[in-house]
Design a protein around this motif. Sequence first.
Motif, mmCIF file in Angstrom:
data_model
loop_
_atom_site.group_PDB
_atom_site.id
_atom_site.type_symbol
_atom_site.label_atom_id
_atom_site.label_comp_id
_atom_site.label_asym_id
_atom_site.label_seq_id
_atom_site.Cartn_x
_atom_site.Cartn_y
_atom_site.Cartn_z
ATOM 1 N N LEU A 284 -31.623 23.941 28.896
ATOM 2 C CA LEU A 284 -32.674 24.799 28.334
ATOM 3 C C LEU A 284 -34.048 24.163 28.530
ATOM 4 N N GLY A 285 -34.112 22.830 28.457
ATOM 5 C CA GLY A 285 -35.379 22.143 28.703
ATOM 6 C C GLY A 285 -35.883 22.449 30.106
ATOM 7 N N THR A 287 -34.797 25.059 32.156
ATOM 8 C CA THR A 287 -34.935 26.467 32.525
ATOM 9 C C THR A 287 -35.958 27.198 31.665
ATOM 10 N N LEU A 288 -35.879 26.971 30.366
ATOM 11 C CA LEU A 288 -36.666 27.770 29.430
ATOM 12 C C LEU A 288 -38.013 27.138 29.120
ATOM 13 N N LEU A 289 -38.046 25.794 29.038
ATOM 14 C CA LEU A 289 -39.276 25.116 28.620
ATOM 15 C C LEU A 289 -40.151 24.708 29.797
ATOM 16 N N GLY A 290 -39.681 24.932 31.012
ATOM 17 C CA GLY A 290 -40.539 24.661 32.166
ATOM 18 C C GLY A 290 -40.580 23.216 32.617
ATOM 19 N N LEU A 291 -39.595 22.431 32.218
ATOM 20 C CA LEU A 291 -39.530 21.046 32.696
ATOM 21 C C LEU A 291 -38.715 21.008 33.985
ATOM 22 N N GLY A 292 -38.894 19.945 34.790
ATOM 23 C CA GLY A 292 -37.971 19.721 35.887
ATOM 24 C C GLY A 292 -36.659 19.189 35.332
ATOM 25 N N ALA A 293 -35.590 19.273 36.122
ATOM 26 C CA ALA A 293 -34.285 18.795 35.643
ATOM 27 C C ALA A 293 -34.339 17.305 35.299
ATOM 28 N N LEU A 337 -28.408 24.462 36.514
ATOM 29 C CA LEU A 337 -27.607 25.461 37.231
ATOM 30 C C LEU A 337 -26.421 25.948 36.410
ATOM 31 N N ARG A 338 -25.783 25.044 35.682
ATOM 32 C CA ARG A 338 -24.572 25.429 34.936
ATOM 33 C C ARG A 338 -24.855 25.745 33.464
ATOM 34 N N LEU A 339 -26.040 25.438 33.012
ATOM 35 C CA LEU A 339 -26.510 25.782 31.660
ATOM 36 C C LEU A 339 -25.435 25.588 30.577
#
Length: 358
Positions: A284-285, A287-293, A337-339
């Motif tokens: 979620l960090g 995908t949703l919060l706009g951070l890189g993986a 990718l797998r969330l």
Amino acid sequence: MGAAGDAPSGERVDLGTALVTPGLVDSHTHPVFAGDRSDEAAARLEGTPYTDGGILRTVRATRGTDDETLERLVEGRLRRALMAGTTTVECKSGYGLSLAEEVRHLRIIGRVADRLPIRIVRTFLGAHAVPPEAGSLDAYVRELTEEMIPAVASEGLAEFVDVFADAGFFDGDATERIGRAALDAGLGLRLHAEQLRRTGAVELGVRLGATSVDHLEQLDEEGVRALAGSTTVATLLPAPAVVLRDRLPPARALLDAGATIALASDANAGTYGGFGSMPLVVGLGATLLGLGATEALEAATAGSARALGRRDLGGLEVGGAADLVAWDAEHEGAFALRLGAVSPLRVWIGGEEVPLSG
Ligand SMILES: [Zn+2]
């Protein structure tokens, strides 16, 4: 992140192409509670929130639950966290709201900590809500500062004091009195801040030298600047923001301004129930919060360790704590990718492998 190498024991371990990361650090959880509020969550999502729900509903259920049952519930929750790759977890009290109950809950966390290999940091959250029998906010703050915090400190039951420093709970004056009592007693300070309203709790936390301020959904640019110029960690909790359909905290702005950010679950009784969800929180960090993986993973390891005042955890340095996880993944992009559907293959804490079954 590495692939294969020497195990802390000196034994060589072949992990194939598995992603290896520091153990995840969950710096914000509320595991000591009884009862089930999923009916309340459903009602809230349908637009008909309960009038007698919330923290005090859990306090009633938890006060009425014996030690053995509560201990079993806490152990189950922390075991789920460990099985999902969390090697350090912060555990708050806060569903007791009286000296006897809060002490009982902190002792239960301590007994579970003795039985599990996961590293546990205890936080006293007597300032979670004002219990009805306290009479007034002022009377309860006096009870917290004059009786509860000194008792918790003298018995060594917690490392931190936390305050729900938000609208309708503990205002700036109450938070400052509680925060100063915590620091005077030699305990660290952390705050629930800027979740419901932009109250200035972040600036107060920075001024008091809080180790971490958590939530920050309502934070504005001025608050971002205050954190960027401080040593206080900005802890972001995307999971309850999703469940509550809330605004999202300004993760990108905080990171770009130079603040230290952490990611944590906020697993609790009423607004997010996912113990064992840190792989999802990393996802979620990203995908949703706009951070890189990679940024999200760092926030959930080194960042969260900093949020607990632990610079010795959350990294992969030679000579470090050797809290390691080998994942069923090859790249940290898998968390996005797998969330949530990323699992540990093997886990080590302090160089000792932890069995993942049973
Ligand atoms: Zn919380």
